[in-house]
Motif scaffolding. Structure first.
Motif, PDB file in Angstrom:
ATOM      1  N   ARG A   1      23.731  12.660  19.121  1.00 19.42           N
ATOM      2  CA  ARG A   1      24.892  13.038  18.323  1.00 19.42           C
ATOM      3  C   ARG A   1      24.564  12.996  16.832  1.00 19.42           C
ATOM      4  O   ARG A   1      24.994  13.861  16.065  1.00 19.42           O
ATOM      5  CB  ARG A   1      26.069  12.096  18.637  1.00 19.42           C
ATOM      6  CG  ARG A   1      27.342  12.499  17.941  1.00 19.42           C
ATOM      7  CD  ARG A   1      28.492  11.584  18.286  1.00 19.42           C
ATOM      8  NE  ARG A   1      28.333  10.275  17.688  1.00 19.42           N
ATOM      9  CZ  ARG A   1      29.250   9.309  17.762  1.00 19.42           C
ATOM     10  NH1 ARG A   1      30.355   9.498  18.440  1.00 19.42           N
ATOM     11  NH2 ARG A   1      29.033   8.136  17.185  1.00 19.42           N
TER      12      ARG A   1
ATOM     13  N   PHE B   1      30.505  17.291  18.058  1.00 15.90           N
ATOM     14  CA  PHE B   1      31.535  16.958  17.069  1.00 15.90           C
ATOM     15  C   PHE B   1      31.124  17.294  15.637  1.00 15.90           C
ATOM     16  O   PHE B   1      31.838  17.987  14.909  1.00 15.90           O
ATOM     17  CB  PHE B   1      31.896  15.466  17.177  1.00 15.90           C
ATOM     18  CG  PHE B   1      33.098  15.079  16.359  1.00 15.90           C
ATOM     19  CD1 PHE B   1      34.373  15.195  16.877  1.00 15.90           C
ATOM     20  CD2 PHE B   1      32.951  14.612  15.059  1.00 15.90           C
ATOM     21  CE1 PHE B   1      35.488  14.855  16.134  1.00 15.90           C
ATOM     22  CE2 PHE B   1      34.068  14.269  14.295  1.00 15.90           C
ATOM     23  CZ  PHE B   1      35.332  14.392  14.834  1.00 15.90           C
TER      24      PHE B   1
ATOM     25  N   ALA C   1      29.524   3.571  19.045  1.00 13.48           N
ATOM     26  CA  ALA C   1      30.742   4.250  18.584  1.00 13.48           C
ATOM     27  C   ALA C   1      30.848   5.667  19.154  1.00 13.48           C
ATOM     28  O   ALA C   1      31.225   6.597  18.456  1.00 13.48           O
ATOM     29  CB  ALA C   1      30.820   4.277  17.050  1.00 13.48           C
ATOM     30  N   LEU C   2      30.519   5.815  20.444  1.00 15.25           N
ATOM     31  CA  LEU C   2      30.728   7.114  21.095  1.00 15.25           C
ATOM     32  C   LEU C   2      32.217   7.299  21.338  1.00 15.25           C
ATOM     33  O   LEU C   2      32.926   6.341  21.614  1.00 15.25           O
ATOM     34  CB  LEU C   2      29.970   7.163  22.430  1.00 15.25           C
ATOM     35  CG  LEU C   2      28.455   7.058  22.325  1.00 15.25           C
ATOM     36  CD1 LEU C   2      27.837   7.009  23.712  1.00 15.25           C
ATOM     37  CD2 LEU C   2      27.882   8.215  21.532  1.00 15.25           C
ATOM     38  N   PHE C   3      32.690   8.543  21.220  1.00 11.52           N
ATOM     39  CA  PHE C   3      34.118   8.793  21.397  1.00 11.52           C
ATOM     40  C   PHE C   3      34.452   8.773  22.886  1.00 11.52           C
ATOM     41  O   PHE C   3      33.990   9.634  23.639  1.00 11.52           O
ATOM     42  CB  PHE C   3      34.496  10.138  20.784  1.00 11.52           C
ATOM     43  CG  PHE C   3      34.048  10.283  19.352  1.00 11.52           C
ATOM     44  CD1 PHE C   3      34.250   9.244  18.444  1.00 11.52           C
ATOM     45  CD2 PHE C   3      33.425  11.432  18.905  1.00 11.52           C
ATOM     46  CE1 PHE C   3      33.837   9.357  17.120  1.00 11.52           C
ATOM     47  CE2 PHE C   3      33.011  11.562  17.586  1.00 11.52           C
ATOM     48  CZ  PHE C   3      33.209  10.519  16.704  1.00 11.52           C
ATOM     49  N   PRO C   4      35.251   7.805  23.335  1.00 10.88           N
ATOM     50  CA  PRO C   4      35.447   7.620  24.777  1.00 10.88           C
ATOM     51  C   PRO C   4      36.297   8.713  25.424  1.00 10.88           C
ATOM     52  O   PRO C   4      36.239   8.896  26.621  1.00 10.88           O
ATOM     53  CB  PRO C   4      36.155   6.260  24.871  1.00 10.88           C
ATOM     54  CG  PRO C   4      36.807   6.069  23.550  1.00 10.88           C
ATOM     55  CD  PRO C   4      35.956   6.791  22.542  1.00 10.88           C
ATOM     56  N   HIS C   5      37.072   9.434  24.613  1.00  2.67           N
ATOM     57  CA  HIS C   5      37.960  10.442  25.204  1.00  2.67           C
ATOM     58  C   HIS C   5      37.299  11.815  25.256  1.00  2.67           C
ATOM     59  O   HIS C   5      37.948  12.803  25.537  1.00  2.67           O
ATOM     60  CB  HIS C   5      39.261  10.519  24.423  1.00  2.67           C
ATOM     61  CG  HIS C   5      39.067  10.839  22.964  1.00  2.67           C
ATOM     62  ND1 HIS C   5      38.469   9.965  22.087  1.00  2.67           N
ATOM     63  CD2 HIS C   5      39.374  11.928  22.236  1.00  2.67           C
ATOM     64  CE1 HIS C   5      38.426  10.505  20.884  1.00  2.67           C
ATOM     65  NE2 HIS C   5      38.958  11.697  20.943  1.00  2.67           N
ATOM     66  N   MET C   6      35.988  11.852  24.955  1.00  2.81           N
ATOM     67  CA  MET C   6      35.289  13.140  24.973  1.00  2.81           C
ATOM     68  C   MET C   6      34.088  13.072  25.916  1.00  2.81           C
ATOM     69  O   MET C   6      33.540  12.006  26.149  1.00  2.81           O
ATOM     70  CB  MET C   6      34.746  13.464  23.576  1.00  2.81           C
ATOM     71  CG  MET C   6      35.807  13.721  22.550  1.00  2.81           C
ATOM     72  SD  MET C   6      35.007  14.170  21.004  1.00  2.81           S
ATOM     73  CE  MET C   6      36.419  14.117  19.918  1.00  2.81           C
TER      74      MET C   6
END
Lengths: 271, 358
Positions: free
Chosen positions: B148, B100, B87-92
């Motif tokens: 993270r 985060f 669940a890594l944020f793909p837009h970051m």
């Protein structure tokens, strides 16, 4: 030596082997694009007769961009398209979020259907109904009437790419954000919204193109002073096809092509 | 006694009529690598998500270092999770992913940059700060997800089957790394898995779960060598289980009698009473093959399977009970060859036997 062997025996089921189909493909593209190519080519004609080639020049473009009536119509089209796009995209985003992230609620399936039904209702029916409805309630807001009508038929076009985008996003991202001390609002603001942005851009672009190109509903709903570009072009044609029509149509075609390209890039699934 | 990090008291979780957690109580100690182990559907993930705050428990209490937390929202709990699919944020970028949680906690930019750098060093990904996560390998994404989750220095780190998406080699390497990471950070880890090898090799203690209940809690050694129930003995590794009745017992030895009438005399006292119907468990590697008449029982060799490092011998007791014995290839050097159908005796050390009361 024996006869040449078929080397591609493995490709059974590959339609490329049916050579005669290429002729059909040729016809298809010819009928689709030849008229447009002719229109674009003749827009650079310097002659005064629409279909007689005199020489190359941009005379008609200059005429178009100095014609007050055309510019007014273009301004109306852009204004209506822009406001309708903003409204339709906002509503469609809210709708898509409710359907994809709102959990199960009564009437979910019906909501989905109602949202997309306008796509299959014949446009003339919507146009006549809208005209009758507006006059029945005495709504007379000038451009406002057009904006309302355009917003309504743009919603499903904006809705579909946004919903498709949301469907492909699982809620683990939002959970991860909440796990990392984000409130639900922050998770939406920093994770959900940016991740659905390509869908929103695609939906907005599509809405704008649909609004810009719309003719039937605009013809019914527009009144003197609120003519949009397609309606104005139609009125020009009734007085005979002038090369000016070729030029303004080419501009409209160019704008639509650019926007559809943006839509295509934005809606491409992320690798 | 060490401080208790997470105290789960009588947790019950219903999904409609389905009972996912049925009166679960657990005490997880500070600085412990604790594993929830069980087959899929046993409730281990539900329990983890209840601790994280993603599931609302139907009944019961959860304490985090003495503070009651079961009514707090996930963002109010100083607990972080490593998700199964990262669940890594793909837009970051990687940097922004790790930053985060720190940003939400209102840390200063300087502190955030410093912590992100430390975390990247911790997981050996120093050069990846400005990269996006989409084209990374599973192992790299795994490390970023760990960095993270560790960056805000949570009181407890939850890991939801984080290794299941990796290939075998990487999975084994990551086991060692996770264990080292736990020791280096001193953070309590709660790890969920269905893989017994993973659980055995990494954990300080394991809770074996099935059907929404904790079956047994103990060190890997206790779970493996002293299983208390048939489920635990069977779920962890290969084993021999024989249903028996206690026929006689005194201060020094116990006589077990199988349903088919084979008697097993073992030089060890039991807490159970004569007549109790239980099962006994002996691991195949503890079963020794001896000459007929010289062991605790006689048997007939019925099958031999060679696996390279080990061989498994299958034998039948006189009442038809199947007993398996595992020999390492080293132990087999110089041993006389046995043929199918040979009469043999089986033996085992008294303290390798475990009584299963359920």
């Amino acid at each position: 030596m024996s006869a040449p062997r078929k080397t591609k025996a493995k490709g059974a089921g590959n339609v490329a082997h049916f050579k005669s189909l290429y002729v059909l493909v040729g016809f298809f593209y010819a009928f689709l694009y030849f008229p447009i190519i002719v229109l674009v080519a003749y827009s650079f004609n310097t002659g005064t007769r629409a279909m007689v080639w005199k020489g190359f020049g941009i005379d008609w473009y200059v005429k178009v961009f100095t014609n007050g009536a055309i510019l007014d119509a273009a301004k109306n089209s852009l204004l209506v398209g822009l406001i309708a796009t903003i409204l339709a995209t906002t509503i469609a985003t809210a709708g898509a979020l409710a359907l994809a992230r709102g959990g199960a609620f009564r009437g979910k399936g019906v909501s989905m259907g109602v949202m997309t039904l306008p796509l299959i209702v014949p446009e003339i029916v919507t146009a006549v109904a809208t005209l009758m409805f507006f006059s029945a309630i005495g709504l007379n807001l000038g451009l406002g009437n057009l904006i309302i009508a355009h917003t309504v038929f743009c919603i499903p076009f904006a809705f579909m790419p946004i919903r498709a985008r949301l469907e492909g996003m699982d809620t683990y991202m939002e959970q991860a954000a909440c796990d990392l001390y984000a409130t639900e609002w922050q998770a939406f603001r920093y994770i959900t919204l940016p991740m659905m942005m390509p869908g929103i851009i695609a939906g907005a672009t599509l809405s704008f193109v649909i609004s810009l190109d719309d003719f039937i509903i605009s013809l019914m709903v527009s009144s003197a002073g609120t003519t949009t570009l397609p309606v104005y072009i139609y009125s020009m044609i009734r007085n005979g096809i002038s090369p000016e029509v070729n030029a303004i149509s080419t501009v409209l075609f160019g704008v639509s092509l650019a926007l559809v390209t943006i839509y295509w890039i934005a809606s491409k699934p992320r690798k | 006694m060490a401080e208790i990090a997470v105290d789960v008291q009588n947790i019950v979780k219903h999904y409609g009529s389905f009972v996912a957690l049925n009166d679960v109580s657990l005490s997880i100690q500070d600085n412990e690598f604790f594993t929830l182990l069980g087959p899929s559907g046993c409730g281990k993930t539900t329990l983890l998500r209840s601790i994280a705050g993603f599931e609302e428990v139907t009944e019961g209490k959860i304490f985090l270092y003495g503070e009651e937390i079961e009514d707090l929202a996930p963002h109010q709990r100083p607990i972080n999770t490593v998700f199964q699919h990262y669940a890594l944020f793909p837009h970051m970028t990687v940097h922004d992913n790790i930053a985060f949680g720190l940003k939400r906690l209102g840390k200063s930019q300087a502190e955030i940059d410093k912590t992100v750098k430390e975390m990247l060093a911790l997981v050996q990904m120093e050069d990846f700060g400005n990269r996006r996560t989409n084209n990374m390998s599973g192992g790299q994404m795994q490390r970023i997800a760990l960095a993270r989750a560790l960056a805000p220095k949570p009181k407890v780190l939850l890991l939801d089957e984080p290794l299941s998406a990796l290939d075998l080699k990487l999975r084994q390497a990551m086991r060692d790394e996770l264990q080292k990471l736990q020791r280096d950070t001193g953070i309590t880890f709660i790890f969920v898995t269905h893989d017994q090898d993973e659980a055995m090799s990494m954990s300080d203690r394991i809770a074996v779960m099935s059907n929404g209940q904790v079956q047994q809690v103990g060190t890997p050694d206790e779970i493996y060598n002293r299983p208390k129930s048939r489920f635990v003995a069977d779920f962890i590794g290969d084993t021999n289980i024989v249903d028996v009745t206690i026929e006689a017992t005194d201060a020094k030895s116990t006589l077990y009698r199988s349903k088919g009438g084979v008697g097993l005399q073992v030089e060890r006292a039991t807490d159970l009473t004569v007549g109790a119907e239980i099962s006994i468990n002996v691991r195949p590697e503890n079963v020794v093959i001896v000459d007929a008449g010289k062991g605790r029982a006689d048997a007939t060799l019925t099958h031999k399977s060679f696996f390279g490092r080990t061989s498994i011998y299958s034998m039948e007791l006189n009442d038809g009970t199947l007993i398996k014995s595992r020999y390492s290839s080293r132990d087999e050097l110089g041993r006389k060859e046995m043929a199918i159908g040979d009469s043999v005796g089986i033996d085992f050390a008294a303290d390798t036997l475990a009584e299963l009361t359920s």
